[in-house]
Each structure stands twice: as structure tokens, then as C-alpha cells.
Scaffold this active site. Structure first.
Site, PDB file in Angstrom:
ATOM      1  NE  ARG A 122     -30.242  -2.877 -12.805  1.00  0.00           N
ATOM      2  CZ  ARG A 122     -30.345  -3.671 -13.859  1.00  0.00           C
ATOM      3  NH1 ARG A 122     -31.122  -3.325 -14.866  1.00  0.00           N
ATOM      4  NH2 ARG A 122     -29.688  -4.817 -13.906  1.00  0.00           N
ATOM      5  CD  GLN A 127     -24.054   4.038 -12.077  1.00  0.00           C
ATOM      6  OE1 GLN A 127     -22.970   4.593 -11.919  1.00  0.00           O
ATOM      7  NE2 GLN A 127     -24.829   4.258 -13.120  1.00  0.00           N
ATOM      8  CG  ASP A 130     -26.465  -3.444 -10.750  1.00  0.00           C
ATOM      9  OD1 ASP A 130     -26.952  -4.564 -10.490  1.00  0.00           O
ATOM     10  OD2 ASP A 130     -26.845  -2.753 -11.712  1.00  0.00           O
ATOM     11  CB  SER A 133     -24.912  -4.529 -13.707  1.00  0.00           C
ATOM     12  OG  SER A 133     -26.177  -3.928 -13.920  1.00  0.00           O
ATOM     13  CE1 TYR A 230     -33.887  -5.097 -13.518  1.00  0.00           C
ATOM     14  CE2 TYR A 230     -35.097  -3.385 -12.351  1.00  0.00           C
ATOM     15  CZ  TYR A 230     -34.021  -4.254 -12.437  1.00  0.00           C
ATOM     16  OH  TYR A 230     -33.084  -4.276 -11.443  1.00  0.00           O
TER      17      TYR A 230
END
Length: 384
Positions: A122, A127, A130, A133, A230
Site C-alpha cells: 500500500r 494504488q 490495489d 481496495s 491494517y
């Protein structure tokens, strides 16, 4: 000679997504890659073979993987499927490596270089790659849609001459990507929303969406977040205090949505049967962690279970329930990562083993499991 990319049709009956979109195929062919799409691969996502062909792909059968340099998939290939891949091929997918050491060993033995998209770091650069996500965002949305479908009452407050229908009360447990989207979606539908999370940073995010934050905010809570952003597992003492607070709150809710996952561990149990029993008849609970053992006692993977009078929704592959959108985003994740592995002048694979993305996601290479989290580093030390 340009590398060949094979888009596989998923063999899992629960998997509706596909590892490519019309747009990603166009961009791969524009890079000079040869793209072969297995016939029927896009059926579950409502992408016909003709659309892939018009985008520049060739249509093929499963045997097309035998000559492919790169195989793009949604899920990890089965042992039977990897027998049809050529040695040295690159396989990129959601590999589900935790607890599946035998499957990783089989991939290594087949001589495949495998990348796990869910291990993407991350960081800013990654991004757009990902997958956790992109897919969790859709799962959070769909969880609310599924809950509203089963609720059999209106979500927003309805004021009429015949009286007022109160807004549904929705409680979201876990304010990561899925949880935040669930909060936003429930708010858009007019529900009164509250949420909880063990990460201090989540409080501000929850409040920014117009929801009330519910948590025991002691010293342990204030330190409860890993470096990767996390949630980390809390002490038994904290869990007991939080459970007491949550139990009281749940008794007043119409819909509860749980999203809590800990990487590499079974999903934490958050909602007991005793808690469900305190909810009103007709209440709904959605367990988005059911495939990892579930957050809700009594939840059944792939089913809607009646637990203490509450409908507990335990659908598998929730993002795949809106497969067209999920595939579109996943295909973009894959394409963005694949582009970092291609020499654009030669139009061939050029994997840099020192690249931080490669280091983070490569599971197997040259006949070995190489990722340190799954035995690679230990094996290397043992050989030294």
C-alpha cells in the site's frame, strides 16, 4: 518476438469475474502484446467474446495457455490447469496464499513465476494496482444492497399522511475500504448509520461520512494499528470490553454489516448468537468475512442462515455479485501491474527482481517458493 498474454476463463463455479476488460485488451494490444482470450471468459461479467475480438484479442481455448508467456486470472489456477501452462510462464492472479502451502509448492514445481495481486504494497505508486481496495469497495456497496433486499422494510425515514416510517439503523463493524463504502451507501439510502473499528484513524473517517463512531477508546485502542495501516489483533481484555459495548449497541440495530479481516489469520468473531438474539425480528446481518471463517457466529458460506431469528447473509465472492463493475476495476489493477513488467521497446517481459512491487508480490520463481512470508526466506537461510 512480442509476448503473448492469455486471459483464462475461471473454473470456479462461484467466480463470475474475468481478468480483462475491453479497455485493458485494447491497451495491451497497443503495447504490442499478443492477447488471447479463452472463449466464454467474459460471460459472467457480460462481456461477449465478440467484444474482446473487436478490441484486438484472438479467441482461443484452454490449450492457448500452453504457449502463453503471461496468464492473467482472477483466482489461483488449479493443479489441473497449471499442467497446461508452459514452464517459465508468468501467472498473475488473486492467489490466496495463506494456508495454501501445497498449492504454492505445486506452482513452484511447475516452474511458474506467480504474482499475488493481494500482496501489493500500500504505497502511492501501487494504488492503481490495489485489488483489495478495488474489490472491497464494491463488496461494501453490495453488502448494503443485499441487506436492503432482505430487510423487507424501507431504509430511509418516510413521512406520509398515514404516519412516519423510521429510518433503518445500520451498524458497520470494520471501517476499512469495504466498511467505509458500506457506511456511505447506507447513508445514501437514508439509514441512520454507526460504525466501529479498532484503528484510531477510523474515527475521523467514519465521522466524515456522517456516521457515529462506537468504540472503547482506551490506551490500547489508541495504539491499535499496524505500520501497513491494517487492524491488528486486540488483547482478550480489550475484546471483552468492546464486545460488551457492541452487544448493547447491536440490540438497537436493524442491520449489522461485518467486514473485519486480519491478513493471514482467520476472521475474528465479532457477533455472537447471544447478540443476534437481542435484535428485533426481521433484522439482518451481513458477514463479508464469511469466506475466512466469518465474523458472525452461525454464518454459513454461500447461504442466508436464520440465526436466532436474524437473517445472516453469508454470500461468497460479494464483489463478484456485480461482476461487470468488479471485472472492470480488477482488469485495470492487472494492466497497471503488467505494464511495470514489460519492456515497451522489445514488447517482452522484463521482470526486475529488485523492484519493490516484484519483491512484495512474487510467490514462486525458478522452481521455488520465494516469498519470505511463505517459506522462501526460511528455505534460503536453511540452504546457507
Amino acid at each position: 518476438m512480442a509476448s503473448t498474454v492469455f486471459i483464462a476463463k475461471e473454473s470456479d463455479s462461484d467466480e463470475t469475474r474475468v481478468a480483462a476488460s475491453v479497455d485493458s485488451v485494447k491497451k495491451m494490444t497497443a503495447l504490442g502484446l499478443n492477447v488471447v482470450v479463452q472463449k466464454g471468459a467474459g460471460a459472467g461479467s457480460k462481456v461477449p467474446d465478440e467484444a474482446f475480438a473487436e478490441a484486438g484479442a484472438k479467441l482461443g481455448t484452454a490449450t492457448g495457455a500452453k504457449t502463453a508467456d503471461v496468464v492473467l486470472r482472477v483466482r489461483r489456477p488449479t493443479d489441473a490447469e497449471i499442467k497446461g501452462y508452459k514452464k517459465g510462464a508468468v501467472v498473475i492472479a488473486i492467489m490466496d496464499p495463506y494456508g495454501n502451502e501445497k498449492a504454492l509448492a505445486a506452482l513452484a514445481k511447475a516452474g511458474l513465476t506467480c504474482f499475488a495481486m493481494e500482496l501489493m504494497p500500500r504505497i502511492t505508486r501501487a494504488q492503481v494496482m490495489d485489488v483489495l481496495s478495488s474489490q472491497a469497495n464494491l463488496a461494501g456497496y453490495q453488502a448494503v444492497i443485499d441487506a436492503s433486499h432482505e430487510f423487507e422494510r424501507a431504509m430511509p425515514m418516510m413521512m406520509t399522511a398515514a404516519g412516519t416510517v423510521p429510518a433503518a439503523k445500520v451498524f458497520v463493524m470494520g471501517a476499512g475500504v469495504a466498511g467505509l463504502q458500506a457506511i456511505a451507501t447506507a447513508r445514501r439510502l437514508g439509514a441512520v448509520v454507526s460504525a466501529t473499528d479498532v484503528r484510531p484513524a477510523a474515527k475521523e473517517q467514519v465521522a466524515s461520512l456522517g456516521a457515529k463512531f462506537i468504540a472503547v477508546e482506551d490506551d490500547e485502542f489508541k495504539a491499535a494499528e499496524t505500520a501497513g495501516g491494517y487492524a491488528k489483533e486486540m488483547s482478550k481484555e480489550y475484546q471483552a470490553k468492546q464486545a460488551e459495548l457492541v452487544a448493547d449497541h447491536i440490540s438497537k440495530q436493524d442491520i449489522v454489516i461485518t467486514t473485519a479481516l486480519i491478513p493471514g489469520r482467520p476472521a475474528p468473531k465479532l457477533v455472537s448468537k447471544a447478540m443476534l438474539k437481542t435484535m428485533k425480528p426481521g433484522s439482518i446481518c451481513v458477514d463479508l468475512a464469511v469466506e475466512r471463517g466469518g465474523n458472525v457466529e452461525g454464518a454459513k458460506a454461500g447461504e442466508i442462515a436464520d440465526v436466532e431469528g436474524v437473517r445472516v447473509i453469508g454470500y461468497n465472492n460479494v464483489a463478484g455479485r456485480i461482476a461487470a463493475s468488479a471485472s472492470q476495476l480488477y482488469a485495470k489493477n492487472l494492466l497497471s501491474f503488467l505494464e511495470t513488467l514489460i519492456n515497451k521497446d522489445e514488447k517482452t517481459l522484463a521482470i526486475d527482481p529488485e523492484d519493490e512491487l516484484v519483491k512484495a508480490t512474487m510467490l514462486t520463481h525458478d522452481g521455488k517458493v520465494v516469498h519470505p512470508n511463505f517459506g522462501g526466506a526460511d528455505d534460503a537461510k536453511g540452504d546457507a
